[in-house]
Design a protein around this motif. Structure first.
Motif, short mmCIF file in Angstrom:
data_model
loop_
_atom_site.label_atom_id
_atom_site.label_comp_id
_atom_site.label_asym_id
_atom_site.label_seq_id
_atom_site.Cartn_x
_atom_site.Cartn_y
_atom_site.Cartn_z
N SER A 1 25.67 -70.57 -69.51
CA SER A 1 26.30 -69.99 -70.70
C SER A 1 27.76 -70.45 -70.77
N PRO A 2 28.34 -70.55 -71.98
CA PRO A 2 29.74 -70.95 -72.12
C PRO A 2 30.69 -70.05 -71.33
N PHE A 3 30.42 -68.73 -71.34
CA PHE A 3 31.30 -67.81 -70.62
C PHE A 3 31.29 -68.10 -69.12
N LEU A 4 30.10 -68.21 -68.53
CA LEU A 4 30.00 -68.46 -67.10
C LEU A 4 30.57 -69.82 -66.74
N GLY A 5 30.27 -70.84 -67.55
CA GLY A 5 30.74 -72.18 -67.24
C GLY A 5 32.25 -72.28 -67.22
N VAL A 6 32.91 -71.64 -68.18
CA VAL A 6 34.36 -71.74 -68.29
C VAL A 6 35.06 -70.77 -67.35
N TRP A 7 34.54 -69.56 -67.22
CA TRP A 7 35.22 -68.53 -66.45
C TRP A 7 34.89 -68.54 -64.97
N PHE A 8 33.97 -69.40 -64.54
CA PHE A 8 33.61 -69.43 -63.12
C PHE A 8 34.81 -69.75 -62.24
N SER A 9 35.67 -70.69 -62.70
CA SER A 9 36.85 -71.06 -61.91
C SER A 9 37.80 -69.87 -61.77
N ASN A 10 37.97 -69.08 -62.84
CA ASN A 10 38.82 -67.90 -62.76
C ASN A 10 38.19 -66.83 -61.87
N ILE A 11 36.87 -66.70 -61.94
CA ILE A 11 36.17 -65.75 -61.07
C ILE A 11 36.39 -66.12 -59.60
N PHE A 12 36.33 -67.42 -59.32
CA PHE A 12 36.60 -67.90 -57.95
C PHE A 12 38.00 -67.50 -57.51
N LEU A 13 39.00 -67.67 -58.39
CA LEU A 13 40.38 -67.31 -58.05
C LEU A 13 40.52 -65.80 -57.85
N ILE A 14 39.84 -65.02 -58.68
CA ILE A 14 39.92 -63.56 -58.57
C ILE A 14 39.33 -63.08 -57.24
N ILE A 15 38.20 -63.65 -56.85
CA ILE A 15 37.56 -63.28 -55.57
C ILE A 15 38.47 -63.64 -54.40
N LEU A 16 39.05 -64.84 -54.46
CA LEU A 16 39.96 -65.28 -53.39
C LEU A 16 41.20 -64.39 -53.34
N THR A 17 41.74 -64.06 -54.50
CA THR A 17 42.94 -63.21 -54.57
C THR A 17 42.65 -61.81 -54.03
N TYR A 18 41.53 -61.25 -54.42
CA TYR A 18 41.19 -59.90 -53.98
C TYR A 18 40.98 -59.85 -52.46
N SER A 19 40.29 -60.85 -51.92
CA SER A 19 40.04 -60.86 -50.48
C SER A 19 41.35 -60.99 -49.69
N LEU A 20 42.29 -61.80 -50.20
CA LEU A 20 43.58 -61.94 -49.54
C LEU A 20 44.41 -60.67 -49.68
N TYR A 21 44.29 -60.02 -50.82
CA TYR A 21 45.04 -58.77 -51.02
C TYR A 21 44.58 -57.69 -50.04
N LYS A 22 43.28 -57.58 -49.84
CA LYS A 22 42.75 -56.60 -48.91
C LYS A 22 43.22 -56.91 -47.48
N LYS A 23 43.30 -58.20 -47.17
CA LYS A 23 43.71 -58.62 -45.84
C LYS A 23 45.21 -58.41 -45.63
N LYS A 24 46.02 -58.88 -46.58
CA LYS A 24 47.48 -58.78 -46.44
C LYS A 24 47.97 -57.36 -46.62
N GLY A 25 47.24 -56.56 -47.43
CA GLY A 25 47.66 -55.19 -47.65
C GLY A 25 47.64 -54.33 -46.39
N ARG A 26 46.79 -54.72 -45.44
CA ARG A 26 46.71 -53.97 -44.18
C ARG A 26 47.79 -54.38 -43.19
N VAL A 27 48.35 -55.59 -43.41
CA VAL A 27 49.32 -56.14 -42.46
C VAL A 27 50.74 -55.89 -42.91
N ILE A 28 50.99 -56.08 -44.23
CA ILE A 28 52.36 -55.97 -44.75
C ILE A 28 52.62 -54.57 -45.29
#
Length: 357
Positions: A330-357
């Motif tokens: 679908s056009p939505f999935l095809g275009v937004w997949f890269s942003n979804i990838f960034l969101i997942i990476l950002t969220y995982s780092l936030y959970k990790k860094k939030g416990r340390v900093i």
């Protein structure tokens, strides 16, 4: 708090500007090489080349601003972490969430500016680019002409050129068929032809006119024959065909007016023009999370990580768009997949860094 915010923003200005400039230059390389070829081969003036590049610039900036913000934020916070300034800031009660809120504002500003470029500046630049291209053809139609090719799209004329001098751009041994609503066209020849003010000038030309039965009716010679092509260029209507030069509003109008089989490109492009600006916010936050807490990482490491993530983002975006254009996803999935990838990476780092900093 205001003083700290001001300090961080001042530190981020130069790296963000450098990041945007770097990625913009990378995107411009292909265009610059093409323009250099036009200067050497086609004789286009440097001024016109500079104007063409300036019209391409808003289109490129709409893609490179998120990347530049990401790189600039990484370099800024990498430097603050390396010299323990982040530790000092945290000791003053400024949490990671407050830092992310500050930098997300930078991402929002970048997003708003990209939307402004897409809706206001880029459509105008695209039209100006087309107008400039027509102006160059208008001033020197030889750009459109080639050796041993019959051209039949110039007013009522069909033009055949045996040879074009690479240095002077003059044409030799020109054969012209003029259709004046008779059964047989008038034949015009010229030993040498050059262009001036949207007119073809033929030296030592001859013409032959024929009766309806094919017999020669009249012949003559001219030392110089001028054939105006003004009406050909005057009737050219500027119409934006490339959907990349349209704003979201224009794309939506075209989408509503097109039939079911023609709508997919417009849907894909509308999603892209929303997803790419939004990525500036995600990338700004991701840049902070990748940098804080890594005291051993220098500018070189940050550059490498930033470019690597940008490369992955561009690959995912282009691959998704290709799949969306072909109807595989679908056009939505095809275009937004890269942003979804960034969101997942950002969220995982936030959970990790939030416990340390």
């Amino acid at each position: 708090m205001k003083m700290i915010n001001r300090y961080i923003l001042n530190e981020a200005k130069a790296p963000i500007f450098f990041g945007i400039s770097l990625f913009t230059f990378i995107f411009l390389i292909d265009i610059i090489v093409s323009m250099l070829e036009s200067i050497i081969v086609k004789g286009i003036s440097i001024i016109d080349v500079a104007r063409m590049i300036s019209f391409y610039l808003p289109m490129i900036l709409s893609q490179t601003i998120p990347m530049g913000i990401f790189l600039g934020v990484m370099v800024t916070f990498g430097s603050l972490t390396k010299y323990s300034e982040i530790t000092a800031i945290n000791s003053m009660g400024i949490s990671l969430n407050k830092l992310l809120k500050l930098i997300s504002i930078v991402g929002v500003i970048g997003t708003v500016f990209i939307f402004f470029l897409q809706e206001s500046i880029i459509p105008r630049s695209y039209v100006k680019l087309q107008q400039l291209s027509i102006k160059m053809v208008y001033n020197n139609p030889v750009f459109q002409l080639k050796d041993k090719v019959l051209i039949d799209e110039v007013d009522k004329y069909k033009i055949y050129i045996d040879k074009i001098d690479a240095k002077t751009k003059d044409a030799k041994n020109v054969l012209i068929f003029y259709n004046d609503n008779t059964k047989y066209p008038t034949l015009i020849t010229g030993e040498r032809t050059y262009w001036e003010s949207a007119s073809m000038i033929l030296d030592n030309s001859k013409f032959y006119r024929f009766k309806d039965n094919g017999e020669e009716q009249l012949r003559g010679e001219f030392k110089e024959k001028r054939i105006p092509l003004t009406s050909y260029f005057k009737d050219i209507e500027i119409k934006m065909k490339d959907i990349e030069g349209m704003g979201v509003g224009s794309l939506y109008k075209e989408y509503k007016q097109s039939n079911e089989n023609e709508r997919r490109p417009f849907i894909v492009e509308m999603n892209r023009k929303i997803a790419v600006p939004i990525s500036a916010i995600i990338l700004s936050i991701l840049g902070v999370l990748l940098s804080v807490g890594n005291k051993r990482s220098g500018k070189g490491t940050n550059y490498g990580v930033a470019i690597g993530i940008i490369f992955i983002y561009i690959v995912f975006l282009n691959l998704g768009m290709v799949l969306a254009y072909r109807g595989i996803v679908s056009p939505f999935l095809g275009v937004w997949f890269s942003n979804i990838f960034l969101i997942i990476l950002t969220y995982s780092l936030y959970k990790k860094k939030g416990r340390v900093i």
